[in-house]
Write a protein that holds these residues in place. Structure first.
Motif, PDB file in Angstrom:
ATOM      1  N   ALA A  75      47.671  58.351  35.339  1.00 42.05           N
ATOM      2  CA  ALA A  75      46.618  58.271  36.364  1.00 42.05           C
ATOM      3  C   ALA A  75      45.621  59.398  36.181  1.00 42.05           C
ATOM      4  CB  ALA A  75      47.221  58.346  37.762  1.00 42.05           C
ATOM      5  N   GLU A  76      44.479  59.201  36.802  1.00 43.76           N
ATOM      6  CA  GLU A  76      43.495  60.269  36.906  1.00 43.76           C
ATOM      7  C   GLU A  76      43.320  60.594  38.378  1.00 43.76           C
ATOM      8  OE1 GLU A  76      39.213  58.239  36.646  1.00 43.76           O
ATOM      9  OE2 GLU A  76      40.469  57.797  34.894  1.00 43.76           O
ATOM     10  N   GLY A  77      42.900  61.817  38.614  1.00 39.26           N
ATOM     11  CA  GLY A  77      42.735  62.241  39.998  1.00 39.26           C
ATOM     12  C   GLY A  77      41.921  63.510  40.093  1.00 39.26           C
ATOM     13  N   THR A  78      41.898  64.045  41.309  1.00 39.08           N
ATOM     14  CA  THR A  78      41.192  65.279  41.599  1.00 39.08           C
ATOM     15  C   THR A  78      42.191  66.274  42.175  1.00 39.08           C
ATOM     16  OG1 THR A  78      39.202  64.017  42.087  1.00 39.08           O
ATOM     17  CG2 THR A  78      39.255  66.287  42.860  1.00 39.08           C
ATOM     18  N   ALA A  79      42.202  67.472  41.612  1.00 38.38           N
ATOM     19  CA  ALA A  79      43.155  68.496  42.037  1.00 38.38           C
ATOM     20  C   ALA A  79      42.501  69.504  42.973  1.00 38.38           C
ATOM     21  CB  ALA A  79      43.733  69.206  40.825  1.00 38.38           C
ATOM     22  N   GLU A  80      43.321  70.002  43.891  1.00 39.21           N
ATOM     23  CA  GLU A  80      42.846  70.969  44.882  1.00 39.21           C
ATOM     24  C   GLU A  80      43.963  71.957  45.203  1.00 39.21           C
ATOM     25  OE1 GLU A  80      41.499  70.948  49.594  1.00 39.21           O
ATOM     26  OE2 GLU A  80      42.189  69.091  48.658  1.00 39.21           O
ATOM     27  N   ASN A  81      43.623  73.232  45.199  1.00 39.50           N
ATOM     28  CA  ASN A  81      44.558  74.273  45.617  1.00 39.50           C
ATOM     29  C   ASN A  81      44.556  74.290  47.149  1.00 39.50           C
ATOM     30  OD1 ASN A  81      45.922  76.617  46.290  1.00 39.50           O
ATOM     31  ND2 ASN A  81      44.776  77.925  44.884  1.00 39.50           N
ATOM     32  N   LEU A  82      45.688  73.944  47.765  1.00 34.92           N
ATOM     33  CA  LEU A  82      45.789  73.936  49.226  1.00 34.92           C
ATOM     34  C   LEU A  82      46.053  75.321  49.802  1.00 34.92           C
ATOM     35  CD1 LEU A  82      47.868  70.682  49.831  1.00 34.92           C
ATOM     36  CD2 LEU A  82      45.376  70.976  49.822  1.00 34.92           C
TER      37      LEU A  82
END
Length: 140
Positions: A75-82
């Motif tokens: 899959a592809e996605g968008t990463a975010e540091n929470l």
């Protein structure tokens, strides 16, 4: 490509709704970088405990588009540091991660009191899941 439905959501939860090893690919200076991480799937996203000073976090801060792969899924996605695992907003997901990662989380690999210990969320956009010889193209 079909939207995530009840059947594919169930397959994703069964396969990845626990401590799962997946490959996480980022980009740095136009070149792919990939590493294996422990992750847990919940509601269209993978969650990972990592260090805010790690190369993957630095790469994601510059370019949040990522790819994941594992156990007949890509899959592809968008990463975010929470942010830090100790933040009130992270209580629920951190408890789930501690339960999922219970086999190793207490062995000194991470320190939840260290404010650099953070939760990385990979919000999936689209992917392909293979199950019982069938290909499922999914939009999350």
């Amino acid at each position: 490509m079909a939207r995530l439905d009840l059947m594919t959501a169930r397959m994703m939860n069964e396969r990845f709704g626990k401590d799962s090893l997946i490959a996480l690919a980022t980009v740095e200076d136009g070149k792919p970088r990939v590493r294996t991480v422990n992750a847990m799937y919940r509601g269209g996203a993978f969650y990972i405990i990592t260090d805010a000073r790690s190369n993957k976090i630095h790469q994601i801060e510059k370019q949040p588009d990522v790819a994941v792969s594992g156990d007949w899924f890509t899959a592809e996605g968008t990463a975010e540091n929470l942010g830090w695992v100790g933040l009130t907003k992270n209580d629920r997901i951190f408890q789930e991660l501690k339960n999922a990662f219970s086999a190793w989380i207490g062995n000194g690999h991470m320190n939840e009191k260290n404010e650099n210990t953070c939760i990385l969320k990979v919000q999936l956009v689209k992917g392909v899941l293979m199950s019982n010889g069938k290909k499922y193209e999914i939009e999350f």
